[in-house]
Write a protein that holds these residues in place. Structure first.
Motif, short mmCIF file in Angstrom:
data_model
loop_
_atom_site.label_atom_id
_atom_site.label_comp_id
_atom_site.label_asym_id
_atom_site.label_seq_id
_atom_site.Cartn_x
_atom_site.Cartn_y
_atom_site.Cartn_z
N PRO A 190 30.07 7.13 72.50
CA PRO A 190 29.61 7.79 73.73
C PRO A 190 30.69 8.62 74.45
N MET A 191 31.94 8.51 74.04
CA MET A 191 33.01 9.21 74.75
C MET A 191 32.95 10.72 74.50
N GLN A 192 33.56 11.48 75.41
CA GLN A 192 33.65 12.93 75.21
C GLN A 192 34.73 13.23 74.17
N TRP A 193 34.37 14.10 73.23
CA TRP A 193 35.31 14.54 72.20
C TRP A 193 35.64 16.01 72.44
N ILE A 194 36.68 16.48 71.76
CA ILE A 194 37.05 17.88 71.93
C ILE A 194 35.93 18.78 71.40
N THR A 248 38.93 12.19 70.48
CA THR A 248 38.41 12.05 71.83
C THR A 248 39.25 12.91 72.79
N GLN A 249 38.61 13.41 73.81
CA GLN A 249 39.30 14.21 74.81
C GLN A 249 40.41 13.40 75.48
N LYS A 250 40.19 12.09 75.58
CA LYS A 250 41.18 11.22 76.21
C LYS A 250 42.51 11.25 75.46
N ILE A 251 42.45 11.23 74.13
CA ILE A 251 43.68 11.27 73.33
C ILE A 251 44.42 12.57 73.56
N ILE A 252 43.70 13.68 73.60
CA ILE A 252 44.31 14.98 73.87
C ILE A 252 44.91 15.02 75.27
N ASP A 253 44.16 14.51 76.25
CA ASP A 253 44.64 14.49 77.63
C ASP A 253 45.91 13.65 77.80
#
Length: 309
Positions: free
Chosen positions: A232-236, A187-192
């Motif tokens: 539903p979350m945004q992924w990389i 998920t983009q959240k983990i990267i962020d």
């Protein structure tokens, strides 16, 4: 001196009864879902309920278990015959767990923990180390354990990648194909939040491309994309399905760059599900290269020798 090497990986069901165990352990891992424990348990319950039937069906098509088990055992057998250490594998979400293996090596003098993840991520490497050191402290052996966190730039590892790509090509002209390095998504959240996995993947693609050029293998174009998106979350990005849809040349080699050992995400997701999508998109050829598998023996030997110096 008694030495052990622990090969750490996420694991996979040894049989259909373990599919639920695998999903339950994965989605209750705080490194995977960072919500408070009770909320994480609820989220895990919902995911498992929605995915269990489909996951079981997928593993049925793979012979009733994850391919990761057989390939890992082959690698362990090779290394046991070639190194002066005893080789064990430790899985994060299915047996054998750290709690199963560590009692057998608690009296060893030195333990080398080598993740079968070449790229560092909190969701893989850190999670495996969390579990390993919780158990190690019970036997007061944490100071005996030496670790390696990432090795995507290792020359032997990138040679193994190119070897598998060459095997997938056979005698075909690489200039007639596009090459897609497919990595497992996050998920983009983990990267962020600071996870360096995506940076490691991009750097690995650089080293793999460099080795391809060195060996005179020139594809029409090379790309990076991410697979295994759920929820539903945004992924990389880019997502693999979008990357495939964008390719002009309808002949492609897929290399699973996030995996050292073949598993359901390579042999089912890539080689069955995405293959169906590729042919729907009009691809003439869609070829999935194997992960390194037993070629990891040279990588492990190299890492072990460097750790021991």
């Amino acid at each position: 001196m008694k030495k052990a090497i622990l090969l750490l990986n996420m694991g996979g069901p040894n049989n259909l009864d373990e599919v639920k165990v695998f999903l339950k352990n994965m989605f209750n891992d705080k490194r995977i879902i960072s919500a408070p424990k009770l909320i994480r348990k609820l989220i895990a319950f919902i995911i498992i309920k929605s995915r269990l039937k489909e996951a079981k069906n997928n593993y049925k098509q793979l012979g009733g278990k994850s391919p990761i088990i057989g390939y890992t055992k082959e690698l362990v057998n090779i290394l046991n015959n070639e190194l002066d250490a005893d080789i064990f594998y430790v899985m994060r979400y299915t047996p054998p767990f750290a709690k199963d293996v560590l009692p057998n090596i608690k009296d060893y003098d030195k333990v080398y923990a080598i993740p079968l993840y070449p790229h560092y991520s909190t969701t893989t490497t850190a999670s495996s180390f969390d579990d390993l050191f919780i158990e190690a402290k019970k036997y007061k052996m944490e100071n005996k354990i030496q670790t390696v966190h990432k090795y995507y730039s290792n020359e032997n590892y990138n040679k193994a990648i190119v070897q598998r790509i060459k095997e997938a090509l056979k005698d075909k002209d690489p200039n007639e194909y596009e090459l897609v390095f497919s990595a497992h998504g996050l998920t983009q959240k983990i990267i962020d939040n600071g996870d360096i996995y995506q940076k490691n993947i991009k750097q690995n693609v650089y080293y793999a491309r460099k080795e391809l050029i060195k060996q005179g293998i020139n594809f029409r174009k090379t790309h990076l994309a991410y697979q295994s998106r759920v929820g539903p979350m945004q992924w990389i990005k880019p997502y693999l399905e979008d990357k495939l849809a964008s390719l002009k040349l309808k002949k492609v080699i897929i290399y699973p760059i996030a995996f050292t050992i073949d598993n359901s995400e390579t042999e089912f997701e890539l080689d069955v599900e995405y293959k169906e999508l590729a042919y729907e998109l009009g691809f003439k050829e869609y070829i999935v290269a194997k992960a390194p598998n037993i070629l990891m023996s040279e990588v492990i030997k190299d890492l072990y020798n460097k750790m021991g110096t």
